[in-house]
Design an enzyme around this catalytic site. Structure first.
Site, PDB file in Angstrom:
ATOM      1  CG  HIS A 133      -1.879   1.145   1.161  1.00 52.05           C
ATOM      2  ND1 HIS A 133      -2.742   1.350   0.670  1.00 52.05           N
ATOM      3  CD2 HIS A 133      -1.486   2.557   1.835  1.00 52.05           C
ATOM      4  CE1 HIS A 133      -3.608   2.553   0.790  1.00 52.05           C
ATOM      5  NE2 HIS A 133      -2.679   3.209   1.594  1.00 52.05           N
ATOM      6  CB  CYS A 134       2.174   3.405  -2.694  1.00 54.10           C
ATOM      7  SG  CYS A 134       3.251   5.019  -2.723  1.00 54.10           S
ATOM      8  CB  VAL A 135       1.396   6.694   2.455  1.00 51.72           C
ATOM      9  CG1 VAL A 135       0.825   5.720   3.596  1.00 51.72           C
ATOM     10  CG2 VAL A 135       2.766   6.918   2.342  1.00 51.72           C
TER      11      VAL A 135
END
Ligand SMILES: [Zn+2]
Ligand SMILES: [Zn+2]
Length: 337
Positions: A180-182
């Site tokens: 999951h890429c912020v």
């Protein structure tokens, strides 16, 4: 050397923030949650109760919920870097006779980056739903170690296809889950990883282009003003030729904003280039970040897998096939055909 020390401290702070941000964006959310928990424990006695509650709430939202904080931060940093480049570096470069096409390169890369950034943020990474589950189960075979048959996601209550993972931030299972890429506020999975890679490449290119143009400009200024030929009088009254540190300090005093921007851009470039190279390695070996991370941990902690079998990457099918799988994901339709 006071300004140089200040500049080095600034670079060290930038580097620390970037390393923490990249680590946070790649690894499990629990890692960051553990750090923030320890920080709160340390500062608890010195801050009022209401502020503790507010900080905990803010951190909870930042860590466990999809939010736009890093997305906005990302855009603000870009505006600052491109602001300094456009309003300070470009006018000087035009005066010095730099070619227009070279000066435009960072803007062309910015347009490309914005496009891939938009795709990363908005495209479905491969959300698993009851309607596509049956077909996604056929895409990858279970390797028997990391992925086993008949496992059900306790949250979605759906069978877990091989290479999928439940993202706690987005609250969904994702096909070929990477991480999951912020920074894009989205999962990176089987269906959007190609956009993510192009986003990384264009972002690294932007940092390289802005950094190169700025260095070229500063070198030109140093050469034209004959700074390298300059002398200074030392404590003994002798005339001594100036060194590189003196030239950097002189440039820093003349163009402070440009030097700060350059320091940030170069650090960003080296970190991004390393991260992009890491993802290229993953593509070439057909691994996801999630698999690489679990594999690495299994080497340190033998009991991470109950049967203690070594993980064999059965998804690696050779360079060309691996790259093709990223460019044109094995989607449901292809498998049916
Ligand atoms: Zn799930
Ligand atoms: Zn997610």
């Amino acid at each position: 050397m006071d300004f140089l020390i200040l500049f080095l401290i600034y670079l060290a702070i930038c580097l620390s923030c970037m390393v923490v941000a990249i680590k946070f964006s790649r690894q499990s959310q629990e890692y960051f949650a553990r750090i923030s928990h320890h920080v709160i424990q340390v500062i608890r006695p010195v801050i009022p109760q209401w502020l503790q509650v507010a900080v905990q709430l803010a951190l909870h939202r930042l860590i466990h919920r999809r939010n736009s904080f890093f997305l906005v931060l990302h855009l603000v940093l870009e505006v600052v870097v491109y602001g300094v480049y456009s309003w300070e570096v470009v006018p000087y470069c035009l005066e010095l006779g730099f070619r227009h096409s070279i000066l435009l390169l960072p803007y062309i890369l910015l347009l490309g980056k914005m496009y891939f950034f938009y795709l990363c943020c908005t495209r479905d990474p491969g959300t698993i739903s009851p309607s596509n589950l049956k077909q996604l189960l056929k895409v990858y075979t279970y390797d028997g170690t990391l992925y086993r048959r008949d496992r059900v996601c306790p949250t979605c209550e759906l069978m877990k296809p091989a290479r999928s993972k439940h993202c706690r931030v987005c609250d969904r299972c994702v096909h070929r889950f990477d991480h999951h890429c912020v920074w894009v506020n989205n999962c990176v999975g089987g269906l959007n990883i190609r956009y993510f890679l192009l986003y990384l490449v264009t972002l690294s290119g932007m940092a390289a282009a802005v950094g190169t143009m700025t260095v070229r400009f500063l070198v030109q200024v140093a050469l034209m003003s004959n700074l390298s030929q300059a002398m200074y009088v030392n404590a003994e009254g002798e005339h001594v030729p100036v060194g590189i540190l003196f030239i950097v300090q002189k440039l820093f005093l003349t163009f402070p904003r440009i030097l700060f921007m350059l320091g940030f851009t170069l650090l960003t470039f080296f970190l991004l280039a390393g991260y992009t190279a890491f993802h290229c390695y993953l593509v070439m070996t057909n691994q996801t970040s999630n698999e690489w991370y679990k594999h690495k941990n299994s080497c340190h902690v033998d009991n991470s897998w109950s049967d203690k079998r070594t993980w064999e990457n059965i998804y690696h099918r050779g360079f060309v096939a691996n790259v093709k799988e990223i460019i044109s994901p094995e989607t449901v339709q292809k498998k049916i055909r």
